[in-house]
Design a protein around this motif. Structure first.
Motif, PDB file in Angstrom:
ATOM      1  N   ARG A 195     -16.493 -16.174  -5.202  1.00  0.00           N
ATOM      2  CA  ARG A 195     -17.030 -15.066  -4.405  1.00  0.00           C
ATOM      3  C   ARG A 195     -15.917 -14.176  -3.848  1.00  0.00           C
ATOM      4  NH1 ARG A 195     -21.600 -13.698  -1.328  1.00  0.00           N
ATOM      5  NH2 ARG A 195     -21.099 -12.455   0.524  1.00  0.00           N
ATOM      6  N   ILE A 196     -14.792 -14.775  -3.477  1.00  0.00           N
ATOM      7  CA  ILE A 196     -13.706 -14.062  -2.818  1.00  0.00           C
ATOM      8  C   ILE A 196     -12.512 -13.943  -3.761  1.00  0.00           C
ATOM      9  CG2 ILE A 196     -12.149 -13.978  -0.836  1.00  0.00           C
ATOM     10  CD1 ILE A 196     -15.069 -13.689  -0.091  1.00  0.00           C
ATOM     11  N   LEU A 197     -11.959 -12.751  -3.843  1.00  0.00           N
ATOM     12  CA  LEU A 197     -10.718 -12.542  -4.583  1.00  0.00           C
ATOM     13  C   LEU A 197      -9.618 -12.245  -3.575  1.00  0.00           C
ATOM     14  CD1 LEU A 197      -9.331 -12.253  -7.371  1.00  0.00           C
ATOM     15  CD2 LEU A 197      -9.724  -9.786  -7.160  1.00  0.00           C
ATOM     16  N   ALA A 198      -8.674 -13.162  -3.440  1.00  0.00           N
ATOM     17  CA  ALA A 198      -7.516 -12.935  -2.588  1.00  0.00           C
ATOM     18  C   ALA A 198      -6.454 -12.190  -3.388  1.00  0.00           C
ATOM     19  CB  ALA A 198      -6.960 -14.260  -2.077  1.00  0.00           C
ATOM     20  N   PHE A 199      -5.652 -11.404  -2.694  1.00  0.00           N
ATOM     21  CA  PHE A 199      -4.545 -10.714  -3.345  1.00  0.00           C
ATOM     22  C   PHE A 199      -3.530 -10.324  -2.286  1.00  0.00           C
ATOM     23  CE2 PHE A 199      -7.668  -7.534  -2.161  1.00  0.00           C
ATOM     24  CZ  PHE A 199      -6.921  -6.481  -1.647  1.00  0.00           C
ATOM     25  N   LEU A 200      -2.340  -9.914  -2.724  1.00  0.00           N
ATOM     26  CA  LEU A 200      -1.313  -9.427  -1.816  1.00  0.00           C
ATOM     27  C   LEU A 200      -1.347  -7.910  -1.823  1.00  0.00           C
ATOM     28  CD1 LEU A 200       1.696 -11.797  -2.638  1.00  0.00           C
ATOM     29  CD2 LEU A 200      -0.034 -12.029  -0.845  1.00  0.00           C
ATOM     30  N   GLY A 201      -1.311  -7.318  -0.638  1.00  0.00           N
ATOM     31  CA  GLY A 201      -1.347  -5.870  -0.545  1.00  0.00           C
ATOM     32  C   GLY A 201      -1.029  -5.404   0.849  1.00  0.00           C
ATOM     33  N   SER A 202      -0.988  -4.095   1.020  1.00  0.00           N
ATOM     34  CA  SER A 202      -0.654  -3.501   2.305  1.00  0.00           C
ATOM     35  C   SER A 202      -1.505  -2.254   2.524  1.00  0.00           C
ATOM     36  CB  SER A 202       0.833  -3.137   2.356  1.00  0.00           C
ATOM     37  OG  SER A 202       1.145  -2.412   3.523  1.00  0.00           O
ATOM     38  N   ASP A 203      -1.752  -1.945   3.805  1.00  0.00           N
ATOM     39  CA  ASP A 203      -2.512  -0.748   4.136  1.00  0.00           C
ATOM     40  C   ASP A 203      -1.674   0.521   4.044  1.00  0.00           C
ATOM     41  OD1 ASP A 203      -4.866  -2.132   4.650  1.00  0.00           O
ATOM     42  OD2 ASP A 203      -4.254  -2.575   6.705  1.00  0.00           O
ATOM     43  N   SER A 204      -0.336   0.356   3.956  1.00  0.00           N
ATOM     44  CA  SER A 204       0.545   1.520   3.900  1.00  0.00           C
ATOM     45  C   SER A 204       1.707   1.236   2.966  1.00  0.00           C
ATOM     46  CB  SER A 204       1.084   1.871   5.294  1.00  0.00           C
ATOM     47  OG  SER A 204       1.899   0.829   5.793  1.00  0.00           O
ATOM     48  N   ASP A 205       2.373   2.285   2.514  1.00  0.00           N
ATOM     49  CA  ASP A 205       3.504   2.121   1.606  1.00  0.00           C
ATOM     50  C   ASP A 205       4.643   1.338   2.254  1.00  0.00           C
ATOM     51  OD1 ASP A 205       2.481   3.429  -0.655  1.00  0.00           O
ATOM     52  OD2 ASP A 205       2.924   5.385   0.206  1.00  0.00           O
ATOM     53  N   ALA A 206       4.816   1.517   3.560  1.00  0.00           N
ATOM     54  CA  ALA A 206       5.942   0.886   4.250  1.00  0.00           C
ATOM     55  C   ALA A 206       5.601  -0.481   4.822  1.00  0.00           C
ATOM     56  CB  ALA A 206       6.436   1.803   5.374  1.00  0.00           C
ATOM     57  N   GLY A 207       4.326  -0.864   4.798  1.00  0.00           N
ATOM     58  CA  GLY A 207       3.914  -2.106   5.434  1.00  0.00           C
ATOM     59  C   GLY A 207       4.280  -3.338   4.618  1.00  0.00           C
ATOM     60  N   THR A 208       4.417  -4.474   5.321  1.00  0.00           N
ATOM     61  CA  THR A 208       4.672  -5.756   4.672  1.00  0.00           C
ATOM     62  C   THR A 208       3.398  -6.243   3.989  1.00  0.00           C
ATOM     63  OG1 THR A 208       6.317  -6.339   6.349  1.00  0.00           O
ATOM     64  CG2 THR A 208       5.387  -8.143   5.052  1.00  0.00           C
ATOM     65  N   SER A 209       3.518  -6.748   2.783  1.00  0.00           N
ATOM     66  CA  SER A 209       2.337  -7.238   2.062  1.00  0.00           C
ATOM     67  C   SER A 209       1.740  -8.440   2.774  1.00  0.00           C
ATOM     68  CB  SER A 209       2.723  -7.612   0.629  1.00  0.00           C
ATOM     69  OG  SER A 209       3.014  -6.468  -0.131  1.00  0.00           O
ATOM     70  N   GLN A 210       0.427  -8.444   2.883  1.00  0.00           N
ATOM     71  CA  GLN A 210      -0.319  -9.533   3.505  1.00  0.00           C
ATOM     72  C   GLN A 210      -1.308 -10.108   2.505  1.00  0.00           C
ATOM     73  OE1 GLN A 210       0.583 -10.402   6.540  1.00  0.00           O
ATOM     74  NE2 GLN A 210       1.791  -8.572   7.042  1.00  0.00           N
ATOM     75  N   ILE A 211      -1.831 -11.296   2.812  1.00  0.00           N
ATOM     76  CA  ILE A 211      -2.922 -11.841   2.004  1.00  0.00           C
ATOM     77  C   ILE A 211      -4.200 -11.132   2.426  1.00  0.00           C
ATOM     78  CG2 ILE A 211      -4.298 -13.871   1.428  1.00  0.00           C
ATOM     79  CD1 ILE A 211      -1.843 -15.579   1.908  1.00  0.00           C
ATOM     80  N   MET A 212      -4.836 -10.469   1.474  1.00  0.00           N
ATOM     81  CA  MET A 212      -6.067  -9.741   1.733  1.00  0.00           C
ATOM     82  C   MET A 212      -7.192 -10.374   0.924  1.00  0.00           C
ATOM     83  SD  MET A 212      -4.462  -5.868   1.758  1.00  0.00           S
ATOM     84  CE  MET A 212      -5.534  -5.222   3.046  1.00  0.00           C
ATOM     85  N   LEU A 213      -8.413 -10.228   1.412  1.00  0.00           N
ATOM     86  CA  LEU A 213      -9.567 -10.897   0.817  1.00  0.00           C
ATOM     87  C   LEU A 213     -10.642  -9.879   0.454  1.00  0.00           C
ATOM     88  CD1 LEU A 213      -9.806 -13.823   3.408  1.00  0.00           C
ATOM     89  CD2 LEU A 213      -8.670 -13.880   1.176  1.00  0.00           C
ATOM     90  N   LEU A 214     -11.012  -9.858  -0.816  1.00  0.00           N
ATOM     91  CA  LEU A 214     -12.076  -8.995  -1.308  1.00  0.00           C
ATOM     92  C   LEU A 214     -13.331  -9.820  -1.525  1.00  0.00           C
ATOM     93  CD1 LEU A 214     -13.251  -6.379  -2.691  1.00  0.00           C
ATOM     94  CD2 LEU A 214     -12.304  -7.296  -4.833  1.00  0.00           C
TER      95      LEU A 214
END
Length: 395
Positions: free
Chosen positions: A116-135
């Motif tokens: 059901r959930i797809l985790a991935f690494l990403g950031s809300d901004s170009d300069a931000g540190t990548s976090q674990i995000m959940l789709l």
């Protein structure tokens, strides 16, 4: 000693996603996505064409075999940078969509055990540190699980889907205050610099952390400042985590690294399972029944120029290493357990990469596709397997 980076350079190629079912016995194209710019008439390549090439990698099959996630990297010429996004395609090829259009530098997709959930690494901004995000795949909603300052590396879901283990770069010295004079760079390790990261700071180490899926609470799993801990893999029952431990950032000065196992609870102590020669690219994987742990092994540093990654297994409780691919005299580029009795692998051979099956009981290696091509990035679940495919006609 010639050291090898864990972030090996990816082969740049424009690939077409090909899928195959029935454990690779019969290749069936279920969905194909061609991302190269197609000319109406044949013509020579130009410099501008290279900016239109796209690179596909990190194919991930959902646990029920119904969805495939993969990363698409493109070149933004005007911005002079690379962009990455995650796409989804259903197994039947009917549904095909971008999944992370609103996220910067999305990469490393990993499905939850229930799909059901797809985790991935990403950031809300170009300069931000990548976090674990959940789709949330059904709703398309994205939430951020972590909010850390260190760089997150490899990560994995627990088998019950309640926790995620991840690698984070920690222990770096604090940044200087604005206007303070620059300080000399102190080198205290053999592997002290790496593109594109630059110099590693004194005290900088990789350690394992566990995040709670429901609450986001993070607990440190390994903390010993002497070591770097990387590439975690959960046991099938979720009680233990295998990982790679070194004193250096990559392989130690003798070209070796430890395969360790630790209970998946904060405060546990790691135990060394075996010490091996580090390969070009490492991956750990438990057999579905939890009896074996698979890994890739390289060779002594003096043979570095001729090194081929070899697939081997060891009993989960320790014991003798059993080689699986040494008879090939060819490198294993990727692998995944098909079931408790066999492993699917991709094998490099004379400018091609082909899929094969290794029988764990007999040691028999059976080639599954013979046409000249490159197949890599193998992922398998529920009797379905996805690979990245390229040949002379679909580069």
């Amino acid at each position: 000693v010639q050291l090898r980076s864990r972030r090996c350079a990816k082969r740049e190629r424009c690939a077409t996603v090909w899928l195959h079912m029935n454990c690779l016995k019969a290749l069936v194209m279920c969905a194909a996505l061609t991302l190269c710019a197609q000319a109406l008439e044949a013509r020579p390549l130009t410099v501008d064409d290279y900016d239109r090439f796209s690179d596909l990698h990190d194919v991930q099959m959902s646990a029920d075999g119904s969805w495939i996630a993969y990363v698409v990297e493109t070149n933004e010429r005007a911005a002079d940078e690379q962009r990455s996004a995650i796409w989804l395609v259903s197994w039947d090829g009917v549904q095909h969509m971008p999944a992370t259009a609103s996220v910067k530098r999305a990469r490393a997709p990993r499905w939850s055990p229930d799909g059901r959930i797809l985790a991935f690494l990403g950031s809300d901004s170009d300069a931000g540190t990548s976090q674990i995000m959940l789709l949330d795949r059904p709703s398309g909603q994205i939430r951020t699980l972590t909010s850390v300052t260190g760089d997150i590396g490899d990560y994995a879901w627990s088998p019950d889907g309640k926790r995620l283990v991840f690698v984070m770069d920690t222990g770096a010295e604090p940044l200087l205050k604005e206007g303070a004079p620059p300080q000399p760079i102190v080198i205290d390790a053999t592997h002290f610099k790496e593109d594109p990261l630059g110099y590693f700071e004194k005290g900088e180490r990789l350690h394992l952390y566990i995040a709670n899926f429901a609450t986001g609470k993070i607990d440190a799993l390994t903390t010993d400042p002497q070591f770097n801990d990387d590439l975690p893999a959960w046991s099938p029952d979720g009680s233990k985590i295998a990982f790679i431990r070194t004193r250096e950032r990559t392989a130690d000065v003798d070209g070796m690294s430890d395969v360790n196992v630790i209970d998946a609870t904060a405060g546990s102590q790691a135990a060394k399972l075996v010490r091996i020669y580090s390969p070009n690219v490492q991956r750990l994987s438990w057999s579905p029944d939890g009896r074996l742990l698979a890994f890739l092994q390289g060779q002594e540093p003096k043979y570095n120029s001729y090194m081929q990654d070899r697939l081997q297994v060891i009993p989960a409780g320790g014991g003798a290493i059993r080689p699986l691919s040494d008879s090939l005299d060819r490198a294993i580029s990727a692998y995944t357990f098909a079931d408790a009795n066999s492993i699917l692998v991709t094998i490099e051979d004379d400018m091609t990469v082909y899929p094969a099956r290794i029988d764990l009981k007999t040691g028999t290696i059976k080639r599954l596709y013979t046409a000249p091509s490159v197949m890599d990035g193998i992922s398998s679940a529920a009797g379905h397997t996805a690979v990245l495919y390229a040949d002379d006609r679909s580069p």
